[in-house]
Enzyme design. Structure first.
Site, PDB file in Angstrom:
ATOM      1  CG  HIS A   1      -2.031   0.989   1.106  1.00 47.26           C
ATOM      2  ND1 HIS A   1      -1.909   2.301   1.464  1.00 47.26           N
ATOM      3  CD2 HIS A   1      -3.268   0.836   0.609  1.00 47.26           C
ATOM      4  CE1 HIS A   1      -3.046   2.917   1.192  1.00 47.26           C
ATOM      5  NE2 HIS A   1      -3.897   2.056   0.682  1.00 47.26           N
TER       6      HIS A   1
ATOM      7  CG  ASP B   1      -8.601  -4.277  -3.061  1.00 47.27           C
ATOM      8  OD1 ASP B   1      -9.781  -4.108  -2.756  1.00 47.27           O
ATOM      9  OD2 ASP B   1      -7.918  -3.443  -3.675  1.00 47.27           O
TER      10      ASP B   1
END
Ligand code: ACO
Length: 394
Positions: free
Chosen positions: A273, A330
């Site tokens: 991320h 996700d």
């Protein structure tokens, strides 16, 4: 002393920050994110508490208004959304001729863009409600078309998540009962996606809106940005990757090795991320929820075990540890969507429905603050000035 005004006049002095890794593009009062500590808060409220205690529309109200609603404010907001939970016959006709080979995200973006011509852009409050009401309807149209089944009309007697599930999964005319476990899980997933400060799709919404294009155009563009596999499209890519690992015999170490090899062009989808460098708080909640939901529904998905093994293998690998690469939102969400009966190519649509209140509130904040048009600069690295060469001499 440095004369800042003078410096600004010197063209050629610009900040070079590809990917805007260190550029604060705006001041915002909506979402706080601390990537080192894994903290995410909306208007001061922690994501953990919101996911546990609130409804999705309650969080949408919070994002749009900056405060949690009282019961009567929430009732009025829900009633307002229901008022607009109706079939738009013009858009339905258009939707029906969009080929089924079109990805659901492309179709969603197109329909939202076309809302532009249907409604008066000056009706700001109504348009916000129209969008929140419309996305689940558009998603259900797409699904019913893909399976060749007749549509189920929106049911205004149901809450937001239950109405969506009924439009998706009821057969026409069936006395369909929404499973509360499914509706609760969906509510939690939508909340976890509701806003995430200046991510790629939200920045897109703000950038498009900064040119004073309409809210519909801005959201339509945000949907396209979310579609990419490095952003929201990762949820579809994760399940496809896990399936591939399963087909290949379930050996996660081979895929970890491939992700470390820069020449392979393969990345572990759902890992890493831009901002979270220790853990993604949403991923922690979703991991527990995936276990709970699958147990409650009595679903045994071998892919969940593969995901857990892959996570363990990556987190004990020096490459992933050194680069602070952890599962993101996700990684486990697709496993829940699948258990709820959502087809893989619609996972990112679910992300879009969840992210919509965030996009709208960020657009609203940008307009209220009268932010200038977004227009980054560049460092020119092309040819110096040269004389035009006649065709015959090239
Ligand atoms: N697998 C293997 N290596 C990775 C991964 C991954 N998933 N993610 C990053 N890396 C490596 C990079 O190769 C780079 O290595 P290097 O330092 O040796 O060059 C290092 O980690 C830093 O990665 P960047 O790409 O520079 O990080 P950035 O912040 O630009 O990208 C992103 C973040 C796009 C999320 C990236 O981690 C990625 O591609 N992840 C996979 C896709 C994904 O899951 N996206 C969803 C993100 S969450 C969301 O948008 C909702």
């Amino acid at each position: 002393a440095i004369d800042i005004a003078k410096l600004r006049d010197l063209s050629g002095y610009v900040t070079y920050d590809p990917g805007y890794k260190n550029t604060g593009a705006t001041k915002s009062a909506i979402t706080f994110l601390d990537g080192e500590e894994g903290i995410l808060r909306h208007c001061g409220y922690s994501i953990e508490e919101l996911a546990d205690k609130a409804s999705f529309l309650e969080v949408a109200y919070l994002l749009l208004n900056g405060e949690l609603p009282t019961q009567s404010q929430l009732d009025a907001f829900e009633a307002d959304v229901k008022k607009y939970t109706v079939t738009n016959e013009v858009l339905l006709k258009i939707e029906q001729v969009i080929p089924t080979s079109t990805h659901p995200m492309s179709e969603l973006s197109a329909l939202v863009g076309l809302m532009e011509g249907q409604y008066n852009p000056a009706e700001t409050k109504e348009n916000i409600l129209r969008l929140i009401a419309a996305l689940p309807i558009f998603a259900a149209w797409n699904y019913k078309k893909s399976i060749g089944e007749a549509l189920v009309a929106p049911d205004q007697s149901l809450d937001y998540c239950s109405n969506f599930l009924k439009m998706m999964f009821a057969k026409p005319g069936e006395d369909y009962k929404v499973d509360p476990i499914v509706s609760k899980a969906l509510n939690k997933l939508l909340i976890l996606h509701a806003d995430h400060e200046q991510n790629c799709s939200t920045s897109t919404v703000r950038l498009i809106g900064s040119s004073h294009a309409s809210l519909f155009s801005s959201i339509s563009g945000g949907i396209q940005a979310l579609f990419g596999p490095l952003h929201g499209g990762a949820n579809q890519a994760v399940i496809e990757m896990l399936e591939e690992i399963k087909q290949a015999g379930g050996d996660t170490s081979k895929f970890v090795a491939m992700a470390k090899d820069k020449t392979s062009g393969f990345r572990l989808m759902g890992f890493g991320h831009r901002v979270y460098k220790n853990f993604d708080p949403r991923a922690r909640i979703i991991k527990v929820a995936a276990d709970d939901v699958l147990t409650a529904l009595g679903v045994k998905d071998p892919v969940l075990t593969i995901a857990q093994e892959l996570e363990a293998a990556a987190l004990s690998d020096e490459y992933f540890v050194a680069r602070k690469l952890y599962p993101n939102v996700d990684f486990y969400s697709g496993i829940i969507y699948r258990a709820l009966g959502i087809p893989t190519d619609m996972f990112t649509i679910l992300f879009a429905i969840g992210r919509l209140p965030g996009w709208i509130s960020q657009h609203q904040e940008m307009m209220t603050n009268k932010e200038p048009i977004g227009r980054p600069r560049q460092i020119y690295v092309g040819s110096p000035a040269r004389a035009f060469v006649d065709m015959a001499k090239r």
